[in-house]
Design a protein around this motif. Structure first.
Motif, PDB file in Angstrom:
ATOM      1  N   THR A 104       2.734 -15.445   3.241  1.00 44.04           N
ATOM      2  CA  THR A 104       2.255 -14.538   2.198  1.00 44.04           C
ATOM      3  C   THR A 104       0.966 -15.074   1.583  1.00 44.04           C
ATOM      4  O   THR A 104       0.000 -14.324   1.391  1.00 44.04           O
ATOM      5  CB  THR A 104       3.328 -14.340   1.109  1.00 44.04           C
ATOM      6  OG1 THR A 104       4.493 -13.773   1.718  1.00 44.04           O
ATOM      7  CG2 THR A 104       2.843 -13.424  -0.001  1.00 44.04           C
ATOM      8  N   ALA A 105       0.936 -16.368   1.290  1.00 42.13           N
ATOM      9  CA  ALA A 105      -0.270 -16.969   0.704  1.00 42.13           C
ATOM     10  C   ALA A 105      -1.443 -16.907   1.675  1.00 42.13           C
ATOM     11  O   ALA A 105      -2.575 -16.610   1.272  1.00 42.13           O
ATOM     12  CB  ALA A 105       0.022 -18.411   0.299  1.00 42.13           C
ATOM     13  N   TYR A 125      -2.749 -13.395   1.844  1.00 41.35           N
ATOM     14  CA  TYR A 125      -3.540 -13.133   0.628  1.00 41.35           C
ATOM     15  C   TYR A 125      -4.935 -13.741   0.773  1.00 41.35           C
ATOM     16  O   TYR A 125      -5.947 -13.091   0.470  1.00 41.35           O
ATOM     17  CB  TYR A 125      -2.815 -13.710  -0.589  1.00 41.35           C
ATOM     18  CG  TYR A 125      -3.615 -13.590  -1.857  1.00 41.35           C
ATOM     19  CD1 TYR A 125      -3.552 -12.422  -2.621  1.00 41.35           C
ATOM     20  CD2 TYR A 125      -4.430 -14.624  -2.297  1.00 41.35           C
ATOM     21  CE1 TYR A 125      -4.298 -12.296  -3.787  1.00 41.35           C
ATOM     22  CE2 TYR A 125      -5.181 -14.507  -3.456  1.00 41.35           C
ATOM     23  CZ  TYR A 125      -5.111 -13.339  -4.199  1.00 41.35           C
ATOM     24  OH  TYR A 125      -5.857 -13.217  -5.347  1.00 41.35           O
ATOM     25  N   ALA A 126      -5.007 -14.985   1.239  1.00 47.15           N
ATOM     26  CA  ALA A 126      -6.303 -15.645   1.419  1.00 47.15           C
ATOM     27  C   ALA A 126      -7.171 -14.851   2.394  1.00 47.15           C
ATOM     28  O   ALA A 126      -8.359 -14.618   2.133  1.00 47.15           O
ATOM     29  CB  ALA A 126      -6.100 -17.074   1.916  1.00 47.15           C
ATOM     30  N   GLU A 144      -0.464 -14.467 -10.409  1.00 45.37           N
ATOM     31  CA  GLU A 144      -1.799 -15.049 -10.572  1.00 45.37           C
ATOM     32  C   GLU A 144      -1.913 -15.867 -11.859  1.00 45.37           C
ATOM     33  O   GLU A 144      -2.540 -16.913 -11.881  1.00 45.37           O
ATOM     34  CB  GLU A 144      -2.847 -13.934 -10.554  1.00 45.37           C
ATOM     35  CG  GLU A 144      -4.215 -14.426 -10.219  1.00 45.37           C
ATOM     36  CD  GLU A 144      -5.158 -13.300  -9.827  1.00 45.37           C
ATOM     37  OE1 GLU A 144      -6.336 -13.617  -9.620  1.00 45.37           O
ATOM     38  OE2 GLU A 144      -4.733 -12.133  -9.730  1.00 45.37           O
ATOM     39  N   GLN A 178      -6.965 -11.623   3.207  1.00 44.07           N
ATOM     40  CA  GLN A 178      -7.342 -10.323   2.627  1.00 44.07           C
ATOM     41  C   GLN A 178      -8.474 -10.447   1.619  1.00 44.07           C
ATOM     42  O   GLN A 178      -9.252  -9.517   1.447  1.00 44.07           O
ATOM     43  CB  GLN A 178      -6.141  -9.680   1.923  1.00 44.07           C
ATOM     44  CG  GLN A 178      -5.102  -9.140   2.845  1.00 44.07           C
ATOM     45  CD  GLN A 178      -3.885  -8.622   2.067  1.00 44.07           C
ATOM     46  OE1 GLN A 178      -3.526  -9.160   1.032  1.00 44.07           O
ATOM     47  NE2 GLN A 178      -3.257  -7.593   2.597  1.00 44.07           N
ATOM     48  N   HIS A 179      -8.539 -11.577   0.946  1.00 43.85           N
ATOM     49  CA  HIS A 179      -9.539 -11.770  -0.107  1.00 43.85           C
ATOM     50  C   HIS A 179     -10.686 -12.688   0.327  1.00 43.85           C
ATOM     51  O   HIS A 179     -11.455 -13.160  -0.511  1.00 43.85           O
ATOM     52  CB  HIS A 179      -8.859 -12.299  -1.377  1.00 43.85           C
ATOM     53  CG  HIS A 179      -7.937 -11.289  -1.980  1.00 43.85           C
ATOM     54  ND1 HIS A 179      -6.610 -11.166  -1.600  1.00 43.85           N
ATOM     55  CD2 HIS A 179      -8.156 -10.327  -2.897  1.00 43.85           C
ATOM     56  CE1 HIS A 179      -6.063 -10.176  -2.277  1.00 43.85           C
ATOM     57  NE2 HIS A 179      -6.977  -9.649  -3.065  1.00 43.85           N
ATOM     58  N   PHE A 201       2.908 -18.094  -5.692  1.00 49.00           N
ATOM     59  CA  PHE A 201       3.619 -17.020  -5.008  1.00 49.00           C
ATOM     60  C   PHE A 201       5.091 -17.351  -5.191  1.00 49.00           C
ATOM     61  O   PHE A 201       5.519 -18.476  -4.920  1.00 49.00           O
ATOM     62  CB  PHE A 201       3.237 -16.971  -3.524  1.00 49.00           C
ATOM     63  CG  PHE A 201       1.796 -16.599  -3.311  1.00 49.00           C
ATOM     64  CD1 PHE A 201       1.425 -15.275  -3.173  1.00 49.00           C
ATOM     65  CD2 PHE A 201       0.808 -17.573  -3.290  1.00 49.00           C
ATOM     66  CE1 PHE A 201       0.097 -14.927  -3.001  1.00 49.00           C
ATOM     67  CE2 PHE A 201      -0.527 -17.237  -3.116  1.00 49.00           C
ATOM     68  CZ  PHE A 201      -0.885 -15.908  -2.969  1.00 49.00           C
ATOM     69  N   HIS A 255       2.970 -12.298  -6.188  1.00 41.25           N
ATOM     70  CA  HIS A 255       1.857 -13.192  -6.527  1.00 41.25           C
ATOM     71  C   HIS A 255       1.744 -13.205  -8.044  1.00 41.25           C
ATOM     72  O   HIS A 255       1.436 -12.203  -8.657  1.00 41.25           O
ATOM     73  CB  HIS A 255       0.563 -12.676  -5.896  1.00 41.25           C
ATOM     74  CG  HIS A 255      -0.614 -13.540  -6.204  1.00 41.25           C
ATOM     75  ND1 HIS A 255      -1.892 -13.070  -6.152  1.00 41.25           N
ATOM     76  CD2 HIS A 255      -0.715 -14.847  -6.562  1.00 41.25           C
ATOM     77  CE1 HIS A 255      -2.728 -14.042  -6.468  1.00 41.25           C
ATOM     78  NE2 HIS A 255      -2.032 -15.130  -6.717  1.00 41.25           N
TER      79      HIS A 255
END
Length: 93
Positions: free
Chosen positions: A59-60, A63-64, A9, A66-67, A14, A7
């Motif tokens: 993966t994206a 991530y979304a 940022e 998890q956050h 990604f 990632h």
């Protein structure tokens, strides 16, 4: 085939580093707090059809999740992926 996806940022993407300095990427924007707009996916021609785009998308989406972010699927590949995988539809903004 599994690729290491990082990632970046700073670049809002990604990225999978591939051979010969090639990269595959899933770019995003942050139109508002708590939202990722997955804008486009790019996979070099030699890697198309290998599942790499799905790896980037998963993966994206992970991530979304998890956050606690919501997702806008501007990218047609992301939109198609979410339509085929109902377990991700709760992430849609």
């Amino acid at each position: 085939m599994k690729h290491e996806i990082i990632h970046e940022e700073k670049y809002q993407q990604f990225t999978a580093k591939l051979e010969q300095d090639e990269e595959a990427e899933l770019a995003y924007a942050k139109p508002e707090d708590g939202v990722l707009d997955l804008t486009h996916t790019y996979v070099p021609e030699a890697y198309r059809g290998t599942g790499l785009a799905q790896e980037l998308i998963n993966t994206a989406l992970a991530y979304a999740r998890q956050h606690n972010l919501k997702v806008i699927a501007t990218c047609p590949a992301v939109k198609k992926h979410i339509a085929r995988h109902p377990e991700h539809q709760d992430l849609l903004a």
